[in-house]
Write an enzyme that holds these catalytic residues in place. Structure first.
Site, PDB file in Angstrom:
ATOM      1  N   GLY A  39      55.260  67.499   7.956  1.00  0.00           N
ATOM      2  CA  GLY A  39      54.001  68.021   8.453  1.00  0.00           C
ATOM      3  C   GLY A  39      53.277  67.012   9.315  1.00  0.00           C
ATOM      4  N   SER A  40      51.965  67.134   9.368  1.00  0.00           N
ATOM      5  CA  SER A  40      51.144  66.302  10.234  1.00  0.00           C
ATOM      6  C   SER A  40      50.941  64.909   9.641  1.00  0.00           C
ATOM      7  CB  SER A  40      49.780  66.960  10.435  1.00  0.00           C
ATOM      8  OG  SER A  40      49.056  66.973   9.207  1.00  0.00           O
ATOM      9  N   GLY A  58      50.464  63.820   5.847  1.00  0.00           N
ATOM     10  CA  GLY A  58      51.249  62.728   5.285  1.00  0.00           C
ATOM     11  C   GLY A  58      50.390  61.710   4.560  1.00  0.00           C
ATOM     12  N   GLU A  73      58.185  63.196   6.903  1.00  0.00           N
ATOM     13  CA  GLU A  73      58.592  63.454   8.290  1.00  0.00           C
ATOM     14  C   GLU A  73      57.381  64.037   8.981  1.00  0.00           C
ATOM     15  OE1 GLU A  73      59.657  65.560  11.477  1.00  0.00           O
ATOM     16  OE2 GLU A  73      61.069  66.588  10.147  1.00  0.00           O
ATOM     17  N   GLU A 128      48.042  63.567   9.255  1.00  0.00           N
ATOM     18  CA  GLU A 128      46.937  63.756   8.313  1.00  0.00           C
ATOM     19  C   GLU A 128      47.459  64.230   6.960  1.00  0.00           C
ATOM     20  OE1 GLU A 128      42.700  66.239   7.956  1.00  0.00           O
ATOM     21  OE2 GLU A 128      44.168  66.745   9.515  1.00  0.00           O
ATOM     22  N   LYS A 174      57.249  74.445  -1.900  1.00  0.00           N
ATOM     23  CA  LYS A 174      55.979  74.990  -1.442  1.00  0.00           C
ATOM     24  C   LYS A 174      56.080  75.135   0.069  1.00  0.00           C
ATOM     25  CE  LYS A 174      51.646  74.916   0.273  1.00  0.00           C
ATOM     26  NZ  LYS A 174      51.299  74.757   1.707  1.00  0.00           N
ATOM     27  N   GLU A 222      49.592  63.602  19.889  1.00  0.00           N
ATOM     28  CA  GLU A 222      50.491  64.748  19.767  1.00  0.00           C
ATOM     29  C   GLU A 222      49.802  66.020  20.264  1.00  0.00           C
ATOM     30  OE1 GLU A 222      53.740  66.404  16.586  1.00  0.00           O
ATOM     31  OE2 GLU A 222      51.815  65.724  15.785  1.00  0.00           O
ATOM     32  N   CYS A 238      58.313  68.835  16.287  1.00  0.00           N
ATOM     33  CA  CYS A 238      57.972  67.433  16.077  1.00  0.00           C
ATOM     34  C   CYS A 238      58.799  66.525  16.967  1.00  0.00           C
ATOM     35  CB  CYS A 238      58.150  67.056  14.607  1.00  0.00           C
ATOM     36  SG  CYS A 238      59.791  67.406  13.949  1.00  0.00           S
TER      37      CYS A 238
END
Length: 460
Positions: free
Chosen positions: A207-208, A212, A229, A210, A155, A363, A263
């Protein structure tokens, strides 16, 4: 309908329908059946398919680069290199070490017994990939998962759906058996449904923080694990003995490449007071040489951010820091394409910053960096560790012993000396604290994609 709004000009670049429940069900069913056959293939057979898929990507690197620029805004002078350099390097390395990583683990001999540990594939691997480095992040999981004997359902981010489709074209070109690789365009709610499905054996998410947490919440309902990650606020420390010219050149690039949307990009720099003023002067001078503008032009070195809201978020951090005493050293008028209310954002260098400011602790994910003066190694260590994140950190010095000693004290997944913002596929890619958990790349990266199965055979 899923729309991809191009940051280049704000147009709708493409639209894709979300998968129906029937499509998702069929994909998982097909993956499950295909994997039963695929796991019986040899590592050498899998490598042939995967190398052929890499060949497809290399043959189409320029057109893939152009469509990537339209999807997420990175200057076209750089986008094809995501395929030619990092993607190719990681894919080929992980293919090359698969035989060693997946080999049976022999144990000490005992007369009358044969004992060993086999690394079986986990089953169906669900990869959820981001937009900022859409091929570099996804290849970390897609190729190793298939090499380990798993089936993959990918995805990709709403911003970069063509990347998933390119994978499908590459594996079709390679002749990969039907069902071993598939992709689905999904909403967040549909992602949670796939994770909850008992046929999903492992989740690889990038991803972020949030995002995660959302993935972890879905995983918690089942007895499976996932690799996460997540974000970073990666620091650099420039010691008094550093080669300043080299440090400046690499840290400017590490801060502003991909418009800071990395990242593991550099977001905060600590410089020993003995070289602080000279470092800042040279850092600012080099930053001013960037060209912000149309990413379709080969002259452009700094493209738009992925969306206007991302630029507004970063500007809010800058404004807050300045209101608290920080000083912005870049006059945005030097970058005519810079315009509030658009994704086009000039790079910014902040001094007189401290850790009460969000720009030094949260971040930013933008072409913004804060620089602080420090008096000692210990002060630098304390500041580098004063973060909820721990993806990478770097030191700039000519003293390798000091680099090793300091690195042992810094809370990070990867510790660099005299380089930054790079993933060596031979090394484990991992984070600590809110930067996530789990490992991709290196031989260690195969461990999460397999499950141990012990064979204890009594002979006679």
């Amino acid at each position: 309908m899923q729309k991809t709004i191009s940051p280049v000009d704000g147009s709708v670049y493409l639209e894709r329908p979300l998968a129906t429940d029937e499509m998702t069900e069929n994909a998982l069913a097909k993956a499950t059946e295909a994997q039963k056959k695929w796991k019986k293939t040899t590592v050498e057979e899998r490598a042939d398919f995967c190398l052929k898929a890499v060949e497809y990507f290399l043959d189409h690197a320029d057109e893939i680069g152009l469509e990537l620029t339209w999807q997420m805004g990175r200057p076209v002078r750089y986008t094809a290199n995501e395929i030619r350099r990092g993607f190719q390097e990681r894919a080929k390395y992980m293919i090359s070490v698969a035989g060693q990583a997946l080999a049976d683990v022999e144990v000490e001999e005992i007369a009358g017994f044969k004992r060993f540990i086999r690394r079986d594939p986990v089953g169906v691997v669900f990869v959820v990939a981001p937009w900022n480095y859409p091929y570099l992040t996804s290849v970390n999981s897609v190729i190793p998962a298939i090499m380990a004997g798993n089936a993959v359902v990918l995805k990709h981010a709403q911003q970069t759906p063509l990347c998933a489709e390119r994978y499908a074209e590459a594996f079709a070109y390679a002749g990969l058996p039907d069902g071993v690789f598939q992709y689905l365009h999904l909403s967040h709610e549909q992602v949670a449904t796939v994770i909850a499905d008992p046929r999903t054996s492992y989740v690889a998410f990038t991803g972020s923080v949030e995002g995660g947490h959302a993935v972890q919440k879905s995983i918690n309902e089942r007895f499976i694990v996932g690799g996460l990650e997540l974000g970073g606020k990666d620091p650099a420390y420039v010691r008094a003995d550093a080669n300043l010219a080299d440090a400046v050149e690499n840290l400017v690039d590490g801060s502003f490449f991909n418009s800071g949307q990395s990242c593991c990009g550099i977001e905060r720099i600590y410089v020993h007071e003995d070289v602080y003023e000279k470092f800042v002067e040279e850092f600012v001078a080099l930053t001013k040489t960037y060209t912000l503008g149309d990413p379709l032009s080969t002259d452009t070195t700094l493209g738009p951010m992925v969306r206007t809201s991302a630029a507004a978020f970063a500007q809010k951090q800058i404004d807050e820091a300045v209101s608290q005493g920080a000083k912005a050293l870049i006059d945005t008028s030097l970058f005519p394409a810079h315009k509030e209310g658009t994704p086009y954002m000039a790079p910014q260098v902040l001094v007189n910053v401290n850790h009460t400011m969000q720009v030094m602790t949260e971040e930013t994910f933008a072409p913004v960096v804060g620089i602080m003066s420090v008096k000692s190694d210990q002060e630098a260590i304390q500041l580098m560790n004063d973060s909820q994140y721990g993806l990478t950190a770097s030191i700039w010095t000519n003293d390798i012993d000091a680099a090793l000693e300091i690195g042992a004290q810094v809370e990070t997944g990867t510790w660099f000396m005299n380089r930054c913002d790079y993933l060596d596929p031979a090394l484990a890619w991992t984070g600590v604290k809110n930067s996530g958990r789990g490992v991709t790349l290196s031989k260690v990266g195969y461990e999460a994609l397999t499950k141990a199965k012990s064979f204890h055979l009594k002979i006679g």
